[in-house]
Scaffold this active site. Sequence first.
Site, PDB file in Angstrom:
ATOM      1  N   HIS A   1      -2.064 -15.137 -85.095  1.00  0.00           N
ATOM      2  CA  HIS A   1      -2.778 -14.030 -85.743  1.00  0.00           C
ATOM      3  C   HIS A   1      -3.638 -13.247 -84.755  1.00  0.00           C
ATOM      4  CE1 HIS A   1      -5.088 -17.629 -85.453  1.00  0.00           C
ATOM      5  NE2 HIS A   1      -6.183 -16.924 -85.524  1.00  0.00           N
TER       6      HIS A   1
ATOM      7  N   ASP B   1       1.327 -13.290 -90.996  1.00  0.00           N
ATOM      8  CA  ASP B   1       0.652 -13.003 -89.728  1.00  0.00           C
ATOM      9  C   ASP B   1       1.641 -12.729 -88.592  1.00  0.00           C
ATOM     10  OD1 ASP B   1       1.622 -15.586 -89.442  1.00  0.00           O
ATOM     11  OD2 ASP B   1       0.003 -16.177 -88.101  1.00  0.00           O
TER      12      ASP B   1
ATOM     13  N   ASP C   1       3.181 -14.432 -86.247  1.00  0.00           N
ATOM     14  CA  ASP C   1       4.385 -15.243 -86.072  1.00  0.00           C
ATOM     15  C   ASP C   1       4.952 -15.783 -87.377  1.00  0.00           C
ATOM     16  OD1 ASP C   1       2.153 -16.892 -86.337  1.00  0.00           O
ATOM     17  OD2 ASP C   1       3.108 -18.542 -85.281  1.00  0.00           O
TER      18      ASP C   1
ATOM     19  N   ASP D   1       3.699 -17.647 -89.893  1.00  0.00           N
ATOM     20  CA  ASP D   1       3.423 -18.939 -90.538  1.00  0.00           C
ATOM     21  C   ASP D   1       2.253 -18.897 -91.512  1.00  0.00           C
ATOM     22  OD1 ASP D   1       1.519 -18.740 -88.557  1.00  0.00           O
ATOM     23  OD2 ASP D   1       2.010 -20.647 -87.581  1.00  0.00           O
ATOM     24  N   ARG D   2       1.421 -17.863 -91.404  1.00  0.00           N
ATOM     25  CA  ARG D   2       0.302 -17.763 -92.355  1.00  0.00           C
ATOM     26  C   ARG D   2       0.672 -16.875 -93.531  1.00  0.00           C
ATOM     27  NH1 ARG D   2      -5.436 -17.600 -89.276  1.00  0.00           N
ATOM     28  NH2 ARG D   2      -5.012 -19.338 -87.889  1.00  0.00           N
TER      29      ARG D   2
ATOM     30  N   LYS E   1       3.722 -24.480 -90.959  1.00  0.00           N
ATOM     31  CA  LYS E   1       3.375 -23.738 -92.156  1.00  0.00           C
ATOM     32  C   LYS E   1       4.286 -22.523 -92.225  1.00  0.00           C
ATOM     33  CE  LYS E   1      -0.702 -21.671 -89.912  1.00  0.00           C
ATOM     34  NZ  LYS E   1      -0.827 -22.440 -88.670  1.00  0.00           N
TER      35      LYS E   1
HETATM   36  C1  G16 Z   1      -3.461 -22.650 -85.950  1.00  0.00           C
HETATM   37  C2  G16 Z   1      -3.005 -24.003 -86.401  1.00  0.00           C
HETATM   38  C3  G16 Z   1      -3.576 -24.300 -87.745  1.00  0.00           C
HETATM   39  C4  G16 Z   1      -5.073 -24.137 -87.738  1.00  0.00           C
HETATM   40  C5  G16 Z   1      -5.431 -22.755 -87.250  1.00  0.00           C
HETATM   41  C6  G16 Z   1      -6.924 -22.498 -87.112  1.00  0.00           C
HETATM   42  O1  G16 Z   1      -2.919 -21.683 -86.778  1.00  0.00           O
HETATM   43  O2  G16 Z   1      -1.607 -24.061 -86.473  1.00  0.00           O
HETATM   44  O3  G16 Z   1      -3.194 -25.577 -88.086  1.00  0.00           O
HETATM   45  O4  G16 Z   1      -5.594 -24.322 -89.009  1.00  0.00           O
HETATM   46  O5  G16 Z   1      -4.847 -22.546 -85.990  1.00  0.00           O
HETATM   47  O6  G16 Z   1      -7.402 -23.177 -86.054  1.00  0.00           O
HETATM   48  P1  G16 Z   1      -8.852 -22.977 -85.502  1.00  0.00           P
HETATM   49  O7  G16 Z   1      -9.777 -23.102 -86.684  1.00  0.00           O
HETATM   50  O8  G16 Z   1      -8.997 -24.094 -84.527  1.00  0.00           O
HETATM   51  O9  G16 Z   1      -8.953 -21.605 -84.902  1.00  0.00           O
HETATM   52  P2  G16 Z   1      -2.123 -20.483 -86.173  1.00  0.00           P
HETATM   53  O10 G16 Z   1      -1.650 -19.701 -87.360  1.00  0.00           O
HETATM   54  O11 G16 Z   1      -3.138 -19.755 -85.334  1.00  0.00           O
HETATM   55  O12 G16 Z   1      -1.040 -21.110 -85.360  1.00  0.00           O
END
Ligand code: G16
Length: 546
Positions: free
Chosen positions: A118, A282, A284, A286-287, A381
């Site tokens: 993101h 987002d 990539d 996954d969100r 995710k």
């Molecule tokens: C990544 C991880 C998630 C995590 C998120 C937030 O998401 O894959 O499991 O919840 O980061 O992490 P933080 O609070 O440490 O910033 P993504 O979508 O950025 O790959």
Amino acid sequence: MHDNRVATVVSTAPFDDQKPGTSGLRKAVPVFQQPHYLENFVQSVFDALPDVAGKTLVVGGDGRFFNAEAIQVILRMACANGVGKLLVGQNGLLSTPAVSNLIRKHKAYGGFVLSASHNPGGPDGDFGIKYNIGNGGPAPESLTEAIYANSRRIDQYRIVEAPDCDLSILGPQSLGGMAIEIVDPVADYAQLMESLFDFDAIGALLRAGSFKMCFDAMHAITGPYAKAILEDRLGAPKGTVVNAVPLPDFGGHHPDPNLVHAAELVAKTRGKTPLDFGAASDGDGDRNMIVGANCFVTPSDSLALIAAHADCVPGYAGRLTGIARSMPTSRAADRVAEKLGVAAFETPTGWKFFGNLLDAGKVVFCGEESFGTGSDHVREKDGLWAVLYWLNILAKTNKPVAQLLAEHWAEYGRDYYSRHDYEGVDSAAAAQLMADLRAADLIGKSFDGRTVTLFDDFAYTDPVNGEHTTGQGVRIGFDDGARVVFRLSGTGTSGATLRVYLEHYEPRPEHQHADTQAVLAGLIATARAISGVEARTGRKAPDVIT
Ligand code: G16
């Protein structure tokens, strides 16, 4: 090394900042553009995979700036390190869940995902690289630690000299003796979705004319996936998917599906003629964010409702074993698990912690407050999966999102929830804040009429392999069920980001429809007082509230 590959061995020296964070290595683009920086990290990964020779890997990314260059480097290094075959998304594109699916479907050894999720993209934005293992999920801590250790002592890497591969043409090609297959990024993933959801019911809803929805791909990777599935297969009106073309800089926006960064979408679901349903994903893919007419579904509630409605979704009916959530995620899902008599797990932040639980069949659904929801269909995710799941629920129940939420809260109680982020704060100040919090002794102390009954620094022992993880965030629980959690983000790329997670449990239906920030005001004041965030960081207010 087998066959006729001729690798060049390049001398290099370690960089000291290649420790993978919550989700791989994420840095500003100029950091990745330093000579040898990417190569060092990729070689450190290969050096941690002693038996990768002759195996198949998957490679793809979210199309952000530097994606195209990085893929070519990875192809040449994979060849030099003896990899047997690479499956590459056409034009270098693959969403994170699609990579996970390809690894699993083709029984690949693992794969590289090129994305900073993101985080913004472009020449001054962020880039990232993540290695996923054979179950399709993020590398576990033991592997990321080994990669990091390799990066600290690396003195050479292997690469072949070869012209760039043309990634636009589907089908087989070869590079210096290594097989490459350029695959359609969407086809396998779309087939998987069709196997899980009631496409007839969803299609009927989308074509009905009375149901109005919008999917915002945020100029990122899910555009082609959402267009193919929602518009082409399910028959949603053209234009249902907006910002559908992935751009290297995401149109200058922040591809993070939340109330702040997807404000335009949210606006379409508000007011007198709101859309019935809005969703976004987002960088990539996954969100996800889910909004209904004049209502927002928190990711924590989304997980709970998804689990509670498993029986109306073909891929999940009658097979729910358990639900896992990351520690800072609200306890809404736990309440569903309890009522259904299935297991509930609380894990550290990071999707990698769900992998073993999913592999062992202990859980079917996983979710995180950070707009992540998924299931055992892949080991990441999955943004579009969550959107299709919600559409499946809407099609089967025939109820608007707001009604589903209200009924859920009436049955289980509502967990009012919000996260306050202080971004880019001084790293030393943030570390000191956390250290002082950990050293505090708050049990029995009262704040704003609430007494502290739980106070710890979250630690987790993986029930499958016994791996122990400590220092995952300070939890403060109160006697009325409220909770505040403090932790530092593991995905930021400048300074530190302090996350403060706030929640308050409300079992009484007549009190379940108030404004979240107003309900949490007392708790917010308590969190600020306990942490001293303003004095320590100079910040009077959080940068982002979700
Ligand atoms: C990544 C991880 C998630 C995590 C998120 C937030 O998401 O894959 O499991 O919840 O980061 O992490 P933080 O609070 O440490 O910033 P993504 O979508 O950025 O790959």
